[in-house]
Design an enzyme around this catalytic site. Structure first.
Site, PDB file in Angstrom:
ATOM      1  N   TYR A 107      -0.024 -78.063  14.691  1.00  0.00           N
ATOM      2  CA  TYR A 107      -0.035 -76.612  14.823  1.00  0.00           C
ATOM      3  C   TYR A 107       0.598 -75.951  13.598  1.00  0.00           C
ATOM      4  O   TYR A 107       1.802 -76.100  13.354  1.00  0.00           O
ATOM      5  CB  TYR A 107       0.712 -76.168  16.082  1.00  0.00           C
ATOM      6  CG  TYR A 107       0.187 -76.762  17.374  1.00  0.00           C
ATOM      7  CD1 TYR A 107      -1.126 -77.202  17.494  1.00  0.00           C
ATOM      8  CD2 TYR A 107       1.009 -76.876  18.488  1.00  0.00           C
ATOM      9  CE1 TYR A 107      -1.598 -77.747  18.682  1.00  0.00           C
ATOM     10  CE2 TYR A 107       0.547 -77.413  19.678  1.00  0.00           C
ATOM     11  CZ  TYR A 107      -0.755 -77.852  19.769  1.00  0.00           C
ATOM     12  OH  TYR A 107      -1.210 -78.382  20.943  1.00  0.00           O
ATOM     13  N   HIS A 112      -1.761 -87.141  20.406  1.00  0.00           N
ATOM     14  CA  HIS A 112      -2.500 -85.876  20.535  1.00  0.00           C
ATOM     15  C   HIS A 112      -3.976 -86.117  20.855  1.00  0.00           C
ATOM     16  O   HIS A 112      -4.556 -85.426  21.702  1.00  0.00           O
ATOM     17  CB  HIS A 112      -2.349 -85.062  19.250  1.00  0.00           C
ATOM     18  CG  HIS A 112      -2.566 -83.598  19.441  1.00  0.00           C
ATOM     19  ND1 HIS A 112      -2.097 -82.660  18.547  1.00  0.00           N
ATOM     20  CD2 HIS A 112      -3.192 -82.893  20.413  1.00  0.00           C
ATOM     21  CE1 HIS A 112      -2.434 -81.440  18.963  1.00  0.00           C
ATOM     22  NE2 HIS A 112      -3.104 -81.570  20.081  1.00  0.00           N
ATOM     23  N   SER A 140      -3.961 -74.649  28.240  1.00  0.00           N
ATOM     24  CA  SER A 140      -4.928 -73.560  28.473  1.00  0.00           C
ATOM     25  C   SER A 140      -5.186 -73.339  29.967  1.00  0.00           C
ATOM     26  O   SER A 140      -6.336 -73.231  30.395  1.00  0.00           O
ATOM     27  CB  SER A 140      -6.252 -73.843  27.753  1.00  0.00           C
ATOM     28  OG  SER A 140      -6.089 -73.859  26.364  1.00  0.00           O
ATOM     29  N   LEU A 160      -4.902 -70.777  31.532  1.00  0.00           N
ATOM     30  CA  LEU A 160      -5.488 -69.439  31.688  1.00  0.00           C
ATOM     31  C   LEU A 160      -6.794 -69.309  30.906  1.00  0.00           C
ATOM     32  O   LEU A 160      -7.236 -68.206  30.596  1.00  0.00           O
ATOM     33  CB  LEU A 160      -4.492 -68.370  31.213  1.00  0.00           C
ATOM     34  CG  LEU A 160      -3.247 -68.241  32.086  1.00  0.00           C
ATOM     35  CD1 LEU A 160      -2.193 -67.368  31.422  1.00  0.00           C
ATOM     36  CD2 LEU A 160      -3.616 -67.671  33.455  1.00  0.00           C
ATOM     37  N   GLY A 161      -7.421 -70.465  30.621  1.00  0.00           N
ATOM     38  CA  GLY A 161      -8.700 -70.417  29.927  1.00  0.00           C
ATOM     39  C   GLY A 161      -8.615 -69.718  28.588  1.00  0.00           C
ATOM     40  O   GLY A 161      -9.432 -68.853  28.278  1.00  0.00           O
ATOM     41  N   ARG A 162      -7.595 -70.097  27.784  1.00  0.00           N
ATOM     42  CA  ARG A 162      -7.349 -69.459  26.481  1.00  0.00           C
ATOM     43  C   ARG A 162      -7.219 -67.948  26.618  1.00  0.00           C
ATOM     44  O   ARG A 162      -7.686 -67.174  25.777  1.00  0.00           O
ATOM     45  CB  ARG A 162      -8.440 -69.840  25.485  1.00  0.00           C
ATOM     46  CG  ARG A 162      -8.454 -71.333  25.208  1.00  0.00           C
ATOM     47  CD  ARG A 162      -9.496 -71.755  24.207  1.00  0.00           C
ATOM     48  NE  ARG A 162      -9.379 -73.196  24.000  1.00  0.00           N
ATOM     49  CZ  ARG A 162      -9.895 -74.119  24.826  1.00  0.00           C
ATOM     50  NH1 ARG A 162     -10.582 -73.741  25.867  1.00  0.00           N
ATOM     51  NH2 ARG A 162      -9.725 -75.393  24.601  1.00  0.00           N
ATOM     52  N   GLY A 163      -6.591 -67.548  27.713  1.00  0.00           N
ATOM     53  CA  GLY A 163      -6.344 -66.128  27.956  1.00  0.00           C
ATOM     54  C   GLY A 163      -7.474 -65.401  28.637  1.00  0.00           C
ATOM     55  O   GLY A 163      -7.304 -64.277  29.126  1.00  0.00           O
TER      56      GLY A 163
END
Length: 330
Positions: free
Chosen positions: A57, A126, A205, A207-210
């Site tokens: 990242y 990862h 994720s 939240l489904g990438r927001g």
């Protein structure tokens, strides 16, 4: 402090909800380090102990950022620090994965330096290197455990057979994989194996990438460099179908006096006491919303209504493009 309960990932105790830190350095456009550090400190104050990062990242920036936040007096003791290794590519280079023993040690030493700590609480592979036996990768990680540099081991996006082979070498505390109302791949084979072996699930994720928050009605409001601009589920045609799912969640959430995101996150929290989602955010406002969802009670009728509003087969589009899907379920 909040009354955020604890859960177990194998033999590791963590808060029932963690914080995914990727977006503070990577994938979602420019960010503000001062804002991110303040959010990290607020998370710890709210009882969120599990902080999740990776050497990938921001090409190390995210680990340095978390190291800076944990350098404040008393902060390291509050945190269960999780990071990952395996991706080798830099900007502009083709994605590579390494899991050989030499690279495991090299990556760990570099992460320890960036984080400014003497041990990593939870160290993940990862992505699985398909060219290296998982036994070699986990064997090298087991040596780091013996040396005290790593406390617990994890895998990310690994398949069921890989989990079994890895666990035969050394106990695996956690599997990190995408899991939410719009990504339920792990339910068929992977989650049952996790439960058979006592491996906790850490959904990223959730939240489904927001998207499941209802805040994104198109890609136009996304910042330049936001990975969602190129993802199939945000593409024209798929987006409209997926927005219909969110609209149904918003109706259910309104009846409970919560947001669609809180309802979607609470659904993940209710999938088992061995499930610890790590919603990511850079902002304290959304952090506090997410933490509140960890103690939102859902009845069997609530869960059935949510499943009906967001059935797994209603989601349109793959979760990644073809290039990224190559590294899933390794």
């Amino acid at each position: 402090m909040t009354d955020l309960p604890n859960r177990r990932l194998g033999s590791l105790t963590v808060s029932a909800q963690g914080l995914g830190c990727m977006g503070m350095s990577h994938a979602y456009g420019p960010s503000d380090d001062e804002q991110s550090v303040a959010t990290l400190h607020r998370a710890l104050d709210l009882g969120v102990t599990l902080l999740d990062t990776s050497d990938f990242y921001g090409q190390g920036h995210n680990e340095e950022l978390i190291g800076r936040a944990l350098a404040s007096p008393g902060r390291r003791e509050q945190a269960v620090l999780a990071t990952k290794f395996g991706f080798t590519n830099k900007l502009g280079e083709e994605t590579g994965i390494r899991g050989d023993a030499a690279y495991v040690r090299q990556a760990c030493e570099a992460s320890l330096r960036r984080l400014g700590v003497d041990h990593i609480d939870l160290y993940y592979v990862h992505r699985v290197d398909r060219e290296v036996p998982i036994e070699e990768t986990v064997g090298a990680l087991a040596e780091l455990v013996k040396e005290g540099k790593v406390r617990h081991l994890g895998l990310s996006e690994a398949g069921a057979d890989t989990l079994r082979r890895a666990y035969a070498v050394h106990p695996i505390a956690a599997l990190q994989s995408e899991f939410s109302l719009w990504t339920r791949d792990v339910e068929a084979e992977v989650l049952p194996v996790c439960r058979e072996l006592g491996i906790g699930l850490v959904p990223f994720s959730p939240l489904g990438r927001g998207f499941l928050t209802g805040r994104y009605k198109s890609t136009e409001g996304l910042q330049k460099g936001d990975m969602r601009r190129s993802q199939p589920r945000f593409a024209e045609g798929n987006l409209e179908r997926n927005l219909a799912i969110v609209a149904r969640l918003e109706e259910l959430a309104a009846r409970r006096g919560v947001t669609a995101g809180q309802l979607a996150l609470a659904w993940v929290q209710h999938q088992g006491d061995d499930v610890v989602p790590i919603p990511g955010t850079r902002r304290q406002k959304y952090l506090e919303e997410n933490v509140a969802a960890a103690t939102l009670e859902l009845s069997p009728d609530d869960l059935a209504a949510i499943d009906a509003a967001a059935p797994a087969d209603a989601v349109a589009g793959a979760r990644y493009d073809d290039g990224s899907m190559r590294f899933v379920n390794g």
